[in-house]
Design an enzyme around this catalytic site. Sequence first.
Site, mmCIF file in Angstrom:
data_model
loop_
_atom_site.group_PDB
_atom_site.id
_atom_site.type_symbol
_atom_site.label_atom_id
_atom_site.label_comp_id
_atom_site.label_asym_id
_atom_site.label_seq_id
_atom_site.Cartn_x
_atom_site.Cartn_y
_atom_site.Cartn_z
ATOM 1 C CE LYS A 151 77.172 13.278 18.287
ATOM 2 N NZ LYS A 151 77.233 12.156 17.349
ATOM 3 N N GLY A 152 77.020 20.149 17.198
ATOM 4 C CA GLY A 152 77.356 21.191 16.238
ATOM 5 C C GLY A 152 78.210 22.326 16.752
ATOM 6 C CD GLU A 184 72.324 26.143 19.484
ATOM 7 O OE1 GLU A 184 73.070 25.419 18.796
ATOM 8 O OE2 GLU A 184 71.206 25.778 19.863
ATOM 9 C CG ASP A 205 67.431 25.561 11.918
ATOM 10 O OD1 ASP A 205 66.712 25.294 12.889
ATOM 11 O OD2 ASP A 205 68.256 24.773 11.451
ATOM 12 C CE LYS A 237 70.082 27.336 7.488
ATOM 13 N NZ LYS A 237 69.529 26.013 7.108
ATOM 14 C CG PHE A 270 70.964 21.041 4.367
ATOM 15 C CD1 PHE A 270 72.193 20.744 4.944
ATOM 16 C CD2 PHE A 270 69.871 20.278 4.736
ATOM 17 C CE1 PHE A 270 72.335 19.717 5.858
ATOM 18 C CE2 PHE A 270 70.002 19.246 5.644
ATOM 19 C CZ PHE A 270 71.235 18.967 6.209
ATOM 20 C CB VAL A 271 75.006 25.700 5.808
ATOM 21 C CG1 VAL A 271 74.610 26.766 4.808
ATOM 22 C CG2 VAL A 271 74.317 25.940 7.145
ATOM 23 C CG ASP A 328 75.415 16.624 11.358
ATOM 24 O OD1 ASP A 328 74.985 15.466 11.342
ATOM 25 O OD2 ASP A 328 74.816 17.559 11.946
ATOM 26 N NE ARG A 358 78.491 16.287 13.918
ATOM 27 C CZ ARG A 358 77.371 16.923 14.255
ATOM 28 N NH1 ARG A 358 77.354 18.221 14.326
ATOM 29 N NH2 ARG A 358 76.282 16.244 14.507
#
Length: 184
Positions: free
Chosen positions: A47-48, A103, A107, A135, A156-157, A163, A169
């Site tokens: 979903k990102g 994307e 990471d 990253k 952690f973003v 999310d 989000r």
Amino acid sequence: MPQTHHHPDVERILLDEQQIREKVTELGEQIAADYADEPPILVGVLKGAVMVMADLARSIPLDVEMDWMAVSSYGSGTKSSGVVRILKDLSADIDGRRVLIVEDIIDSGLTLKWLLSNLRSRGPKSVEICTLLRKPEAARVEIDVKYVGFDIPNEFVIGYGLDFSEAYRNLPYVGVLKRSVYED
């Protein structure tokens, strides 16, 4: 214009709305130039990638088709194992087509490596990757990424599609989530 107010769970804003907008526009212009002769099919990873896919598609002045995949990687908590299953597959046939995976963030690269292999097995003319965030410190596999918006620290973003437990989000910026939120 820089964000002065942010969500109380955000430690700090890493990328504000204007920085994101400018970078996505720049990526769209690069993609348009590179694919002017044959527009790609954009494949967003749910979903990102929803936010970046929507803004990126609008910034490409070509007739681009969009499709979506949803994949799930098995792992514990916030760690990916690279073992992947498809939750939603493409609707379009990509045989002989130019594919651009869109994307939100790369990471470890484990899930993306699997996705690349899966899509390449379907006979496309080419498969390239565009990501808003990468990253480098978190990479566990080498992946050739043609279009990178920002290299960011291994933190952690959240926000702009990213999310934590399906929250955050819709934030219009990318922020660093406070450790106290996810280390309970």
